[in-house]
Scaffold this active site. Structure first.
Site, short mmCIF file in Angstrom:
data_model
loop_
_atom_site.label_atom_id
_atom_site.label_comp_id
_atom_site.label_asym_id
_atom_site.label_seq_id
_atom_site.Cartn_x
_atom_site.Cartn_y
_atom_site.Cartn_z
N CYS A 1 -7.94 -14.23 -9.61
CA CYS A 1 -6.51 -13.93 -9.45
C CYS A 1 -5.67 -14.99 -10.15
O CYS A 1 -5.74 -16.18 -9.82
CB CYS A 1 -6.16 -13.87 -7.96
SG CYS A 1 -4.40 -13.59 -7.65
N GLU B 1 1.62 10.27 2.82
CA GLU B 1 2.06 9.52 1.64
C GLU B 1 3.59 9.50 1.54
O GLU B 1 4.17 8.47 1.19
CB GLU B 1 1.47 10.13 0.38
CG GLU B 1 0.00 9.81 0.18
CD GLU B 1 -0.26 8.32 -0.02
OE1 GLU B 1 0.52 7.68 -0.74
OE2 GLU B 1 -1.22 7.81 0.57
N CYS C 1 -9.15 -12.92 0.53
CA CYS C 1 -9.06 -11.90 -0.52
C CYS C 1 -10.36 -11.81 -1.33
O CYS C 1 -10.86 -12.83 -1.83
CB CYS C 1 -7.90 -12.22 -1.45
SG CYS C 1 -7.69 -11.00 -2.78
N CYS D 1 -2.83 -9.27 0.71
CA CYS D 1 -1.93 -9.68 -0.37
C CYS D 1 -0.50 -9.29 -0.02
O CYS D 1 0.17 -8.53 -0.73
CB CYS D 1 -2.37 -9.02 -1.68
SG CYS D 1 -1.61 -9.74 -3.17
N CYS E 1 -4.78 -15.57 1.00
CA CYS E 1 -5.63 -15.62 -0.19
C CYS E 1 -7.07 -15.99 0.14
O CYS E 1 -8.00 -15.55 -0.56
CB CYS E 1 -5.05 -16.61 -1.20
SG CYS E 1 -3.41 -16.14 -1.81
#
Length: 357
Positions: free
Chosen positions: A206, A35, A200, A190, A197
């Protein structure tokens, strides 16, 4: 489980990334290292760094006990070196205060150096399956577009709104997969530019897609002029092919990394190590200039190569200064542009050596 998480997890089961090195095994330590490395850095760049780091320092105590030069050398090239120093400081605090483990509660975990709210949440969600929302750059972009959130995400009011949305979507089950799924969606579908798109799983609700705002959301950081600074780096090489390096001060850019003597001009770069007035100018060569960009400014670097004999050395004694061979330099923490500059110099030197065949 509401539709946002359900649809996202269904997409993840087919398209998500489930074979990343920090997922096998997905321990708190390995999730934490990944991370921090992934902050402002893409997965494909991080993978070899993570694998090398985890091999050299496989456990939290190994990180806590390692020489700082070793940690910085393993980090060299990732940039943002304060992240590596914070990693080691946090590991040392865990050994001293938390029985050698990362704490399991959000308050104690997020209080460690370099571990903010989102990183702590990612550790608890992915390593322990606890329902904590994350909000990294990919997640901010997904949520800003899906909900049509206007304003720069760095603004405190906008960030507060995005945190509330992130928490509202985080499920109670399959939290580790969901956390990876929403990061993957931002990274793979994205994307910042040219989002896909049509692929997605959240497209039907959206706001940005419906209102043709994908290019506008999220709003970019307000532009400001990036200043440029001129810098001279002095490469002092002796007749044993060793390079003189200096450890940077404990604060400021490249703190505690090994680097080259530097200044605004040749006089300032050489002033701390030798009497520049007697510098042998016939052995001083100008190398190709280059530019290096930081997050808030850039530097135009003029490298100068000075070849000296050991008998001529006027280098002042200093524990933060020393001569290093090519192989020794590989084990030190150096800024990426300095490492690249020296690598090109050693490569050029070897290519000019006569063949022994």
């Amino acid at each position: 489980m509401h539709n946002f998480a359900k649809n996202l997890l269904a997409w993840f089961d087919i398209h998500g990334r489930s074979n990343l090195p920090w997922q096998h095994p997905r321990t708190p330590y390995r999730v934490w290292i990944s991370e921090v490395m992934l902050q402002q850095t893409q997965v494909r760049t991080v993978i070899p760094y993570f694998e090398r780091f985890a091999l050299a320092l496989p456990a939290l105590k190994d990180l806590a006990d390692a020489p700082q030069d070793r940690v910085l050398a393993l980090w060299s090239g990732l940039g943002y070196y304060s992240r590596a120093r914070n990693l080691q400081r946090s590991a040392q605090l865990c050994v001293a205060q938390h029985d050698g483990e990362l704490p399991r509660n959000m308050e104690s975990l997020s209080a460690l150096p370099g571990i903010g709210r989102s990183t702590a949440a990612a550790i608890l969600a992915q390593a322990h399956g606890e329902p904590h929302a994350i909000l990294d750059g990919n997640v901010r972009r997904v949520l800003a577009r899906y909900h049509g959130v206007h304003g720069w995400p760095g603004n405190s009011a906008v960030q507060k709104q995005l945190w509330e949305l992130a928490e509202s979507h985080t499920p109670d089950k399959r939290v580790a997969d969901y956390t990876q799924a929403i990061m993957d969606l931002g990274a793979l579908v994205c994307t910042r530019s040219k989002p896909r798109c049509s692929e997605c799983p959240l497209q039907d609700k959206c706001v940005a897609y419906r209102e043709n705002l994908t290019a506008a959301l999220p709003h970019p950081k307000p532009a400001r002029k990036v200043p440029t600074r001129d810098l001279t780096m002095l490469i002092v090489r002796d007749n044993l092919d060793r390079i003189l390096l200096e450890r940077r001060p404990p604060t400021g850019v490249w703190a505690r990394l090994w680097s080259l003597p530097q200044g605004v001009d040749l006089e300032e770069a050489s002033d701390s190590i030798m009497d520049h007035r007697s510098m042998p100018s016939d052995r001083l060569a100008l190398l190709p200039e280059f530019t290096h960009a930081f997050s808030h400014y850039r530097i135009n670097v003029t490298p100068m190569l000075l070849q000296i004999d050991n008998s001529e050395s006027r280098i002042a004694d200093n524990p933060d200064r020393g001569w290093y061979s090519h192989h020794e330099i590989a084990e030190l923490g150096l800024p990426a542009p300095v490492r690249k500059l020296l690598a090109s110099l050693f490569t050029e030197t070897r290519s000019c050596e006569p063949s022994t065949a």
